[in-house]
Design a protein around this motif. Structure first.
Motif, PDB file in Angstrom:
ATOM      1  N   UNK A  40       1.181  -1.449   0.092  1.00 53.92           N
ATOM      2  CA  UNK A  40      -0.036  -0.087  -0.083  1.00 53.92           C
ATOM      3  C   UNK A  40       0.976   0.936  -0.057  1.00 53.92           C
ATOM      4  N   UNK A  41       0.208   2.454  -0.461  1.00 54.85           N
ATOM      5  CA  UNK A  41       0.882   3.189  -0.597  1.00 54.85           C
ATOM      6  C   UNK A  41       0.029   4.556   0.384  1.00 54.85           C
ATOM      7  N   UNK A  42       0.404   5.557   1.341  1.00 53.51           N
ATOM      8  CA  UNK A  42       0.223   5.910   2.565  1.00 53.51           C
ATOM      9  C   UNK A  42       0.220   7.798   1.707  1.00 53.51           C
ATOM     10  N   UNK A  43      -1.195   7.484   1.572  1.00 55.28           N
ATOM     11  CA  UNK A  43      -1.750   8.768   1.079  1.00 55.28           C
ATOM     12  C   UNK A  43      -2.255   9.778   2.578  1.00 55.28           C
ATOM     13  N   UNK A  44      -1.874   9.760   4.096  1.00 52.83           N
ATOM     14  CA  UNK A  44      -2.263  10.675   4.632  1.00 52.83           C
ATOM     15  C   UNK A  44      -1.884  11.655   4.764  1.00 52.83           C
ATOM     16  N   UNK A  45      -2.547  13.009   4.580  1.00 54.59           N
ATOM     17  CA  UNK A  45      -2.773  14.523   4.637  1.00 54.59           C
ATOM     18  C   UNK A  45      -3.132  14.619   6.296  1.00 54.59           C
ATOM     19  N   UNK A  46      -2.961  15.644   6.334  1.00 53.94           N
ATOM     20  CA  UNK A  46      -3.318  17.098   7.783  1.00 53.94           C
ATOM     21  C   UNK A  46      -4.466  16.705   7.479  1.00 53.94           C
ATOM     22  N   UNK A  47      -5.390  16.137   6.205  1.00 54.61           N
ATOM     23  CA  UNK A  47      -7.154  16.063   5.863  1.00 54.61           C
ATOM     24  C   UNK A  47      -7.175  14.711   6.420  1.00 54.61           C
ATOM     25  N   UNK A  48      -6.665  14.229   6.990  1.00 57.37           N
ATOM     26  CA  UNK A  48      -6.811  12.440   7.306  1.00 57.37           C
ATOM     27  C   UNK A  48      -7.807  12.549   8.090  1.00 57.37           C
ATOM     28  N   UNK A  49      -7.883  13.617   9.053  1.00 57.36           N
ATOM     29  CA  UNK A  49      -8.512  12.402  10.643  1.00 57.36           C
ATOM     30  C   UNK A  49      -7.958  12.307  11.636  1.00 57.36           C
ATOM     31  N   UNK A  50      -6.444  12.300  11.257  1.00 65.05           N
ATOM     32  CA  UNK A  50      -6.152  11.427  12.171  1.00 65.05           C
ATOM     33  C   UNK A  50      -5.829   9.800  12.090  1.00 65.05           C
TER      34      UNK A  50
END
Length: 142
Positions: A40-50
């Motif tokens: 999997x590729x991590x695409x977490x951002x500040x908008x990812x709700x934690x």
């Protein structure tokens, strides 16, 4: 209720000695396995709700087999040659020994060849391989 389990003792591993070459059942196989993974590729951002957000990445597959090693076996000699020559070969994996019950197939590179000569047991060999490209299954495989 009777089980629908299938005994694995009739499984077959067949390899070619060249890409698109003639397939040969490897003699004296005692077990084999194939394993598929998807990264999997991590695409977490500040908008990812934690929570971590991911997207599908690359699929890979690999496997291994153990066999009674037979010094006179042309298949066992060929396995060594395939590894030393870094040859991509075709692999077929039959769960029940019959293509009518389905099988998996794909191109592989042998990545490991281990010989074991114990003092109080039979000669054995183990091989490992990495798939290159897709692992496919026949329409009757589950």
């Amino acid at each position: 209720m009777a089980s629908n389990a299938i005994a694995g003792y009739k499984g077959i591993l067949a390899l070619s000695t060249a890409n698109a070459g003639t397939m040969s059942d490897i003699a004296e196989i005692s077990d084999w396995s194939i394993s598929m993974q998807m990264g999997t590729i991590d695409v977490t951002t500040h908008d990812s709700s934690g929570y971590r957000d991911t997207i599908a990445g690359v699929v890979s597959w690999s496997g291994s087999a153990t066999m009674n090693y037979v010094t006179a076996s042309t298949d066992h000699k060929a396995i060594f040659d395939v590894m030393v020559n870094k040859t991509q070969v075709d692999g077929e994996f039959y769960m029940t020994g019959s293509s009518s019950d389905g099988y998996y197939s794909g191109d592989v590179y042998l990545t490991g060849f281990d010989l074991n000569s114990p003092g109080e047991d039979k000669l054995t060999a183990a091989i490992s391989f990495d798939g290159t490209g897709a692992l496919t299954r026949s329409s009757s495989s589950t």
